[in-house]
Design an enzyme around this catalytic site. Structure first.
Site, PDB file in Angstrom:
ATOM      1  CD  GLU A 185      -2.497   1.227   2.755  1.00  4.62           C
ATOM      2  OE1 GLU A 185      -3.538   1.902   2.842  1.00  4.62           O
ATOM      3  OE2 GLU A 185      -2.031   0.560   3.718  1.00  4.62           O
ATOM      4  CE  LYS A 188      -7.371   1.616   3.540  1.00  2.00           C
ATOM      5  NZ  LYS A 188      -6.198   2.156   4.283  1.00  2.00           N
ATOM      6  CB  CYS A 194      -4.419  -1.449   4.459  1.00  2.89           C
ATOM      7  SG  CYS A 194      -3.456  -1.476   6.005  1.00  2.89           S
TER       8      CYS A 194
END
Length: 255
Positions: free
Chosen positions: A40, A106, A140
């Site tokens: 990431e 995300k 994540c």
């Protein structure tokens, strides 16, 4: 599918230094692989200062990713800080060897670090079709939210890139394994190592898990490149024998 996981320390908000570092590691891959996975925010570290580092969709790092993908004849994935239409995104790119790009923004922003105050959340689940594999892209903190990633598309590979700190490593390991088991899917998790700008330690634990929760690559703590080979047919045969996905709940996600 042959996949290379690159687990590395990151240079804080130093885009050229990170590109140089990852280019060196990519060039060290001496076998032909189909997919190379970076962490990431691999070009900056997990920064809450997007105005200082954000790039556009025509920026140098995107061009670099295309160049690397073409050079290695391999897809390349990882997330970057992107600015678009006045917003900032933690955007995960999937760059095909041809130069074609797909991306995922995300969805679950890490409010504990204030990510939701600086970045705009994505709304779309993204499944990439590559070499007859359906690959679900995730970043994540998304790992903590199983509903969004529930395998209603019969994807084959669930891919997480992260800057996940050492203090919550047990959660990282447990949740990656849970996602594999509940979705009857291969799971690849690629995390960084080293200290970040705020002295948070990262011990990596990049890993690969099969559709039954078994390690193909056990959690790793060294800065290195790890190559694994995944067998889609083996997974499909297991799904025929253990057809748990047919009993999944029907639901609707409201964004």
């Amino acid at each position: 599918m042959k996949i290379a996981l690159i687990q590395s320390d990151l240079y804080w908000e130093d885009i050229p230094a990170n590109r140089k570092n990852f280019e060196s590691k990519i060039n060290q891959i001496d076998s032909q692989v189909n997919l190379i996975v970076l962490p990431e925010m691999f070009s900056t570290g997990f920064t809450m200062n997007p105005s200082a580092v954000a790039e556009t969709m025509q920026g140098e790092t995107i061009l670099w990713m295309k160049e690397m993908a073409k050079k290695k004849n391999s897809a390349l994935t990882g997330s970057l800080v992107i600015t678009e239409n006045g917003n900032y995104y933690n955007r995960m790119f999937f760059v095909f060897p041809s130069g074609e790009i797909q991306h995922y923004d995300k969805r679950h922003l890490f409010s504990l670090a204030g990510e939701d105050k600086f970045y705009t959340a994505g709304t779309e689940k993204v499944i990439v079709n590559y070499l007859d594999w359906k690959i679900c892209l995730q970043v994540c903190y998304d790992l903590r939210f199983p509903v969004f990633v529930r395998n209603v598309e019969n994807y084959d590979l669930l891919l997480y890139v992260a800057n996940w700190p050492k203090v919550r490593t047990n959660a990282w390991d447990a949740l990656l394994k849970a996602r594999a088991i509940e979705n009857l899917s291969y799971v690849v998790g690629v995390n960084r190592v080293g200290l970040d700008h705020h002295n948070y330690e990262h011990t990596g634990h990049s890993q690969v898990i099969d559709f039954l929760g078994n390690y193909i690559l056990e959690p790793q703590e060294t800065e290195d490149v790890f190559v694994v080979d995944l067998d889609k047919n083996e997974m499909l045969e297991t799904r025929k024998k253990l057809d748990f996905l047919s009993d999944k709940d029907v639901f609707e996600i409201k964004i």
